[in-house]
Scaffold this active site. Sequence first.
Site, PDB file in Angstrom:
ATOM      1  N   LEU A   1       7.870  -6.803   2.379  1.00 60.36           N
ATOM      2  CA  LEU A   1       7.510  -5.385   2.328  1.00 60.36           C
ATOM      3  C   LEU A   1       5.992  -5.273   2.251  1.00 60.36           C
ATOM      4  O   LEU A   1       5.350  -5.994   1.486  1.00 60.36           O
ATOM      5  CB  LEU A   1       8.129  -4.703   1.106  1.00 60.36           C
ATOM      6  CG  LEU A   1       9.622  -4.360   1.145  1.00 60.36           C
ATOM      7  CD1 LEU A   1      10.049  -3.752  -0.188  1.00 60.36           C
ATOM      8  CD2 LEU A   1       9.940  -3.413   2.282  1.00 60.36           C
ATOM      9  N   ASP A   2       5.408  -4.375   3.040  1.00 60.50           N
ATOM     10  CA  ASP A   2       3.980  -4.110   2.932  1.00 60.50           C
ATOM     11  C   ASP A   2       3.657  -3.643   1.510  1.00 60.50           C
ATOM     12  O   ASP A   2       4.505  -3.044   0.836  1.00 60.50           O
ATOM     13  CB  ASP A   2       3.568  -3.018   3.925  1.00 60.50           C
ATOM     14  CG  ASP A   2       3.656  -3.482   5.373  1.00 60.50           C
ATOM     15  OD1 ASP A   2       3.655  -4.715   5.596  1.00 60.50           O
ATOM     16  OD2 ASP A   2       3.731  -2.625   6.269  1.00 60.50           O
ATOM     17  N   PRO A   3       2.431  -3.899   1.033  1.00 60.82           N
ATOM     18  CA  PRO A   3       2.080  -3.495  -0.338  1.00 60.82           C
ATOM     19  C   PRO A   3       2.347  -2.023  -0.642  1.00 60.82           C
ATOM     20  O   PRO A   3       2.765  -1.684  -1.750  1.00 60.82           O
ATOM     21  CB  PRO A   3       0.582  -3.825  -0.409  1.00 60.82           C
ATOM     22  CG  PRO A   3       0.413  -4.968   0.541  1.00 60.82           C
ATOM     23  CD  PRO A   3       1.360  -4.684   1.674  1.00 60.82           C
ATOM     24  N   ALA A   4       2.126  -1.130   0.333  1.00 62.33           N
ATOM     25  CA  ALA A   4       2.309   0.305   0.080  1.00 62.33           C
ATOM     26  C   ALA A   4       3.765   0.729   0.076  1.00 62.33           C
ATOM     27  O   ALA A   4       4.094   1.823  -0.401  1.00 62.33           O
ATOM     28  CB  ALA A   4       1.543   1.114   1.130  1.00 62.33           C
ATOM     29  N   VAL A   5       4.654  -0.116   0.587  1.00 63.18           N
ATOM     30  CA  VAL A   5       6.072   0.233   0.703  1.00 63.18           C
ATOM     31  C   VAL A   5       6.806  -0.143  -0.578  1.00 63.18           C
ATOM     32  O   VAL A   5       6.571  -1.204  -1.160  1.00 63.18           O
ATOM     33  CB  VAL A   5       6.717  -0.482   1.912  1.00 63.18           C
ATOM     34  CG1 VAL A   5       8.194  -0.123   2.035  1.00 63.18           C
ATOM     35  CG2 VAL A   5       5.975  -0.121   3.189  1.00 63.18           C
TER      36      VAL A   5
END
Length: 291
Positions: free
Chosen positions: A40-44
């Site tokens: 998962l991307d950090p912002a997700v």
Amino acid sequence: MEGPLGFVVIDKPAGLTSHACVSRLRRQLGTRRVGHGGTLDPAVTGVLPIAVGQATRLLPYLAGEKTYRGSIQLGRRTTTDDLEGELLEDQPWPQLSIPELDVQLETFRGAIDQRPPQVSAVHVDGERAHARARRGEWMDLPPRPVTIHRLELLRWDSACGVLELEVHCSAGTYIRSLARDLGERLGCGGCLASLRRVQAMGFRIEQAVHLADGEWTAELIPPQQPLADRPQRIASESEVEDWRCGRRLSLQPEMSAGPVVVLDGEGRMIGLGLHEEPGSLRPKVVFDARG
């Protein structure tokens, strides 16, 4: 069986990388054998399945489909296809009705070819695309086949140009690309505003727990749970020893093809087998193998 064995489902917070979640669990559980299923991307935020111990060997056999809920901001085009990137263009969006917007979404339902974002994990000449993108390089990334099984419009705010979606898709699908491509189709640009994963690899957000700072106290999910749709073979006491020594087990011919979950008499998973020939189950993943 030595060491912890099973799965943990983390509700990943924003700002934390998937690798950081794994590193923290390694310290808390006292084992290096920890791996996540699906970055998962950090912002997700949302579902991050993590395998512990010998359960890491099951990750390739879990379902790859995932479900997301997110919002798309129309009228903005950025370098990363989300609000984290540099703004490239800002323009008005069309004032569509919900039925008109849903017609535009129909283009993205089913099997499609999708071009990954510049900031992605795709390999380009042996290097991740995101590393090149952060150095300012632009890459001509070829489209890849993906499948969007379900694309549901949950809400449309025409005043702000924001739509909320739920997307059930195959592995390798980028929701940032979906946002970008929808904006291109509408002629106004678009980017991802927020994203939360609510299902991955057979695990749901209702099973997810928050990552604690101190000692890990939650119970591990049994390794057979995400494989509940697979047939099972219960091994007798003598067969358990045969299995752990790498010997084949008998199998009912009518059992469906594909991986078979092997359990001992107490319902504990001892491995995963594959059909070798009619009536034979070949060990593929063996927990607590002898020798």
